[in-house]
Enzyme design. Structure first.
Site, PDB file in Angstrom:
ATOM      1  N   ARG A   8      -5.980  12.671   7.886  1.00 24.56           N
ATOM      2  CA  ARG A   8      -4.709  12.353   7.224  1.00 24.56           C
ATOM      3  C   ARG A   8      -3.968  13.591   6.719  1.00 24.56           C
ATOM      4  NH1 ARG A   8      -8.104   8.651   4.447  1.00 24.56           N
ATOM      5  NH2 ARG A   8      -7.803   9.827   2.500  1.00 24.56           N
ATOM      6  N   ARG A  43       2.558  12.528 -12.153  1.00 26.56           N
ATOM      7  CA  ARG A  43       2.097  13.867 -12.542  1.00 26.56           C
ATOM      8  C   ARG A  43       3.231  14.595 -13.253  1.00 26.56           C
ATOM      9  NH1 ARG A  43      -2.009  15.757  -9.272  1.00 26.56           N
ATOM     10  NH2 ARG A  43      -2.322  17.298 -10.918  1.00 26.56           N
ATOM     11  N   PRO A  78      -8.442  22.050  -9.140  1.00 28.00           N
ATOM     12  CA  PRO A  78      -8.002  23.240  -8.409  1.00 28.00           C
ATOM     13  C   PRO A  78      -7.144  22.863  -7.211  1.00 28.00           C
ATOM     14  CG  PRO A  78     -10.344  23.325  -8.906  1.00 28.00           C
ATOM     15  CD  PRO A  78      -9.891  21.943  -9.243  1.00 28.00           C
ATOM     16  N   GLU A  79      -6.211  23.745  -6.882  1.00 28.13           N
ATOM     17  CA  GLU A  79      -5.348  23.529  -5.731  1.00 28.13           C
ATOM     18  C   GLU A  79      -5.812  24.388  -4.561  1.00 28.13           C
ATOM     19  OE1 GLU A  79      -1.196  23.660  -6.815  1.00 28.13           O
ATOM     20  OE2 GLU A  79      -1.576  22.627  -8.713  1.00 28.13           O
ATOM     21  N   LYS A 121      -7.918  20.695  -0.279  1.00 27.91           N
ATOM     22  CA  LYS A 121      -8.924  20.838  -1.331  1.00 27.91           C
ATOM     23  C   LYS A 121     -10.338  20.548  -0.819  1.00 27.91           C
ATOM     24  CE  LYS A 121      -5.358  19.620  -4.626  1.00 27.91           C
ATOM     25  NZ  LYS A 121      -4.893  18.706  -5.686  1.00 27.91           N
ATOM     26  N   GLN A 138     -13.458  17.144  -5.567  1.00 30.27           N
ATOM     27  CA  GLN A 138     -12.861  16.113  -6.410  1.00 30.27           C
ATOM     28  C   GLN A 138     -12.636  16.683  -7.818  1.00 30.27           C
ATOM     29  OE1 GLN A 138     -15.896  13.180  -5.359  1.00 30.27           O
ATOM     30  NE2 GLN A 138     -14.375  12.100  -4.130  1.00 30.27           N
ATOM     31  N   ASN A 157      -0.098  20.377  -8.198  1.00 29.06           N
ATOM     32  CA  ASN A 157       0.890  20.133  -9.233  1.00 29.06           C
ATOM     33  C   ASN A 157       1.586  21.389  -9.737  1.00 29.06           C
ATOM     34  OD1 ASN A 157       2.178  17.989 -10.515  1.00 29.06           O
ATOM     35  ND2 ASN A 157       1.125  18.425 -12.431  1.00 29.06           N
TER      36      ASN A 157
END
Length: 273
Positions: free
Chosen positions: A125, A262, A2-3, A53, A70, A169
């Protein structure tokens, strides 16, 4: 995986489940979290946020539960006395007003003091979250020209969570198509108008995917795709998952390549260099 929009929608469901009363029960699978359940009982969930995420459950005692699904993690909302039928492993459960939010199969879970959350190695990050933080188009335009990003190909940059958090993606392909940009271009190759157009679609398509449960296509193109017999897996997108089908804009055959390991879908005519 999932995004950002899917994680934000899941956070909305959990927030609705947990923010209207006090915590009646709490349970964690991992030894490092075993001390927290008795401390959480009687507290409240103030808010559920996302950072890309990752999900952040904020408690009234100023602790924050961090989790990242994850590949296999999933949150389920259910009545506390009706355990979901699943083969997944329970990792965490919070109960409010007889209703539970349960996290299954995720392995990246930790508890943080709210004032130290920016020390988390993953969160530190990340770029700004498009759905849970105040991010405008101007901010994205500025980031495109930062030294860390302005000479990187767009095909790879849009997957970098350090640029903005939440893009993944399918959104990468959709953003580049609507912006009319080749994945091989770099921010420094674009005009100011091109960077602003890219920033606009980064933000607007992410919000559209959130509001529509993952539909990034235009209504008129959706009807056209449905009339051609396309499945939801295809008609919900303008280019993603549509290799070999005609471009809605110019009728050229859509193509698929690999960028940053990807798959990326694009129109060779609308997105030429």
């Amino acid at each position: 995986m999932p995004e950002g929009p899917e994680i934000r929608r899941a956070a909305d469901r959990i927030e609705k489940q947990l923010t209207k009363g006090i915590i009646e029960d709490a349970w964690f699978a991992f030894d490092e979290l075993k001390d927290y359940p008795p401390r959480l009982i009687g507290q409240q969930v103030d808010k559920v946020e996302t950072r890309g995420k990752a999900m952040l459950v904020r408690f009234s005692d100023q602790h924050v539960l961090y989790s990242h699904n994850q590949l296999y993690g999933v949150w389920k909302c259910h009545a506390a006395d009706k355990v979901p039928v699943t083969r997944r492993s329970l990792r965490a459960r919070l109960v409010v007003n007889g209703r539970a939010a349960s996290l299954y199969s995720a392995s990246d879970i930790s508890m943080w003091p709210a004032d130290r959350l920016d020390e988390h190695p993953f969160l530190a990050r990340l770029g700004p979250d498009l759905l849970s933080q105040a991010v405008g188009e101007e901010h994205i335009v500025q980031r495109l020209m930062e030294a860390s990003f302005h000479r990187r190909g767009l095909g790879g940059l849009l997957l970098d969570q350090g640029f903005v958090a939440g893009l993944g993606n399918y959104l990468r392909s959709e953003v580049l198509f609507f912006a009319g940009l080749s994945p091989r271009l770099r921010p420094c190759d674009l005009s100011e108008a091109g960077r602003r157009r890219l920033a606009h679609f980064i933000l607007s398509l992410t919000w559209q995917a959130y509001r529509t449960a993952g539909v990034t296509n235009c209504p008129e193109w959706i009807e056209k795709a449905k009339s051609m017999g396309e499945s939801r897996r295809q008609w919900r997108f303008s280019v993603f998952e549509r290799q070999g089908l005609p471009c809605h804009r110019c009728a050229a055959s859509l193509e698929k390549i690999n960028v940053a390991s990807r798959r990326l879908y694009f129109c060779p005519q609308c997105q030429s260099m």
